[in-house]
Design a protein around this motif. Structure first.
Motif, short mmCIF file in Angstrom:
data_model
loop_
_atom_site.label_atom_id
_atom_site.label_comp_id
_atom_site.label_asym_id
_atom_site.label_seq_id
_atom_site.Cartn_x
_atom_site.Cartn_y
_atom_site.Cartn_z
N ILE A 127 13.60 -30.13 -13.79
CA ILE A 127 12.76 -31.23 -14.26
C ILE A 127 13.51 -31.93 -15.38
O ILE A 127 14.06 -31.28 -16.28
CB ILE A 127 11.40 -30.71 -14.79
CG1 ILE A 127 10.63 -30.01 -13.67
CG2 ILE A 127 10.59 -31.83 -15.40
CD1 ILE A 127 9.41 -29.25 -14.15
N THR A 128 13.50 -33.27 -15.34
CA THR A 128 14.10 -34.07 -16.39
C THR A 128 13.07 -35.10 -16.85
O THR A 128 12.44 -35.75 -16.01
CB THR A 128 15.38 -34.78 -15.89
OG1 THR A 128 16.32 -33.79 -15.46
CG2 THR A 128 16.00 -35.64 -16.98
N GLN A 160 12.03 -38.54 -19.22
CA GLN A 160 12.62 -39.82 -19.62
C GLN A 160 13.39 -39.70 -20.93
O GLN A 160 14.47 -40.25 -21.08
CB GLN A 160 11.51 -40.85 -19.74
CG GLN A 160 11.95 -42.22 -20.16
CD GLN A 160 10.77 -43.19 -20.21
OE1 GLN A 160 9.82 -43.05 -19.47
NE2 GLN A 160 10.85 -44.18 -21.07
N SER A 161 12.85 -38.96 -21.88
CA SER A 161 13.50 -38.80 -23.19
C SER A 161 14.68 -37.84 -23.14
O SER A 161 15.42 -37.74 -24.11
CB SER A 161 12.49 -38.26 -24.20
OG SER A 161 12.13 -36.92 -23.86
N THR A 162 14.83 -37.13 -22.06
CA THR A 162 15.80 -36.04 -21.83
C THR A 162 15.55 -34.83 -22.72
O THR A 162 16.41 -33.97 -22.85
CB THR A 162 17.27 -36.50 -21.93
OG1 THR A 162 17.59 -36.89 -23.27
CG2 THR A 162 17.58 -37.61 -20.94
N THR A 163 14.36 -34.74 -23.33
CA THR A 163 14.01 -33.50 -24.02
C THR A 163 14.07 -32.35 -23.03
O THR A 163 14.55 -31.26 -23.35
CB THR A 163 12.62 -33.61 -24.66
OG1 THR A 163 12.67 -34.64 -25.66
CG2 THR A 163 12.19 -32.32 -25.29
N LEU A 164 13.54 -32.59 -21.83
CA LEU A 164 13.80 -31.69 -20.72
C LEU A 164 14.89 -32.36 -19.91
O LEU A 164 14.74 -33.49 -19.45
CB LEU A 164 12.56 -31.50 -19.84
CG LEU A 164 11.32 -30.88 -20.49
CD1 LEU A 164 10.19 -30.79 -19.49
CD2 LEU A 164 11.63 -29.52 -21.06
N ASN A 165 16.02 -31.69 -19.77
CA ASN A 165 17.15 -32.26 -19.06
C ASN A 165 17.65 -31.25 -18.05
O ASN A 165 18.33 -30.29 -18.41
CB ASN A 165 18.26 -32.65 -20.04
CG ASN A 165 19.37 -33.45 -19.40
OD1 ASN A 165 19.27 -33.84 -18.23
ND2 ASN A 165 20.42 -33.68 -20.15
N GLU A 223 2.80 -24.50 -17.88
CA GLU A 223 3.34 -24.47 -19.24
C GLU A 223 3.49 -25.88 -19.79
O GLU A 223 3.19 -26.15 -20.95
CB GLU A 223 4.69 -23.76 -19.22
CG GLU A 223 5.38 -23.66 -20.57
CD GLU A 223 6.69 -22.93 -20.47
OE1 GLU A 223 6.74 -21.79 -20.96
OE2 GLU A 223 7.65 -23.48 -19.89
N LEU A 224 3.92 -26.81 -18.95
CA LEU A 224 4.09 -28.19 -19.38
C LEU A 224 2.74 -28.84 -19.68
O LEU A 224 2.61 -29.61 -20.64
CB LEU A 224 4.87 -28.98 -18.34
CG LEU A 224 6.31 -28.49 -18.12
CD1 LEU A 224 6.93 -29.22 -16.94
CD2 LEU A 224 7.15 -28.64 -19.37
N ALA A 242 1.51 -30.31 -23.28
CA ALA A 242 0.98 -31.67 -23.39
C ALA A 242 -0.40 -31.66 -24.04
O ALA A 242 -0.70 -32.49 -24.90
CB ALA A 242 0.91 -32.32 -22.01
N HIS A 243 -1.25 -30.70 -23.63
CA HIS A 243 -2.61 -30.67 -24.18
C HIS A 243 -2.60 -30.28 -25.65
O HIS A 243 -3.27 -30.91 -26.48
CB HIS A 243 -3.49 -29.73 -23.37
CG HIS A 243 -4.94 -29.99 -23.56
ND1 HIS A 243 -5.90 -29.04 -23.31
CD2 HIS A 243 -5.63 -31.09 -24.00
CE1 HIS A 243 -7.10 -29.54 -23.57
NE2 HIS A 243 -6.95 -30.78 -24.00
N ALA A 244 -1.83 -29.26 -26.01
CA ALA A 244 -1.75 -28.84 -27.41
C ALA A 244 -1.22 -29.98 -28.29
O ALA A 244 -1.77 -30.26 -29.36
CB ALA A 244 -0.88 -27.60 -27.56
N GLY A 245 -0.19 -30.64 -27.84
CA GLY A 245 0.41 -31.72 -28.62
C GLY A 245 -0.52 -32.92 -28.77
O GLY A 245 -0.68 -33.46 -29.86
N CYS A 246 -1.14 -33.33 -27.68
CA CYS A 246 -2.03 -34.49 -27.70
C CYS A 246 -3.26 -34.22 -28.57
O CYS A 246 -3.61 -35.04 -29.43
CB CYS A 246 -2.45 -34.84 -26.28
SG CYS A 246 -3.47 -36.32 -26.16
N PHE A 247 -3.89 -33.07 -28.37
CA PHE A 247 -5.07 -32.72 -29.15
C PHE A 247 -4.74 -32.69 -30.65
O PHE A 247 -5.48 -33.22 -31.47
CB PHE A 247 -5.62 -31.35 -28.71
CG PHE A 247 -6.56 -30.75 -29.70
CD1 PHE A 247 -7.88 -31.19 -29.79
CD2 PHE A 247 -6.13 -29.75 -30.55
CE1 PHE A 247 -8.75 -30.64 -30.73
CE2 PHE A 247 -6.99 -29.19 -31.49
CZ PHE A 247 -8.30 -29.65 -31.58
#
Length: 137
Positions: free
Chosen positions: A20-21, A23-28, A48-49, A53-58
């Motif tokens: 998985i990659t 757009q930001s390449t944080t996952l590359n 896990e992703l 996403a949920h932890a960060g957004c909340f």
């Protein structure tokens, strides 16, 4: 605003693997596989992703709501645990510990529940969402 990610998979479900990659390449080309999803293999997985996403957004929504209400949070620490049951995601359980000077527990709980209900990622989920929130000094 639009964000994108790309997934590549090669092979069968059990013997194959992918990456998985973002757009930001944080996952590359971050690897994922049957074992990283359903066992203890190396790599990430969709659940896990979603949890990240949920932890960060909340947490960002909570910070915004607290700031708007006149509070200055020192630390907000959130985990999300995504449950996959019989091939279906059934739950995102948020667990929060927060250090916020000058807020009552009642006000804290009210603002935290509002952030859970109104963060954009929560709105994208159709499964159960829970929140356990603890105010620490």
């Amino acid at each position: 605003m639009k964000r994108k990610a790309e997934a590549v998979w090669n092979g069968t479900i059990k013997e194959g693997s992918g990456h998985i990659t973002t757009q930001s390449t944080t996952l590359n080309k971050t690897q994922y596989s049957f074992n990283s999803r359903f066992a203890e293999g190396v790599g990430t997985n969709p659940e896990e992703l979603l949890a990240a996403a949920h932890a960060g957004c909340f947490t960002m929504k909570l910070s915004a709501d607290l700031t708007e209400a006149g509070y200055n949070p020192e630390e907000l620490r959130t985990s999300s645990s995504i449950t996959l049951d019989n091939g279906k995601i059934t739950l995102s359980a948020l667990k929060l510990t927060a250090k916020i000077p000058g807020i009552s527990n009642h006000e804290f709980q009210k603002i935290a529940q509002g952030a859970k209900e109104n963060c954009p990622v929560s709105g994208a989920f159709s499964f159960e969402l829970t929140l356990e929130a603890e105010l620490i000094s």
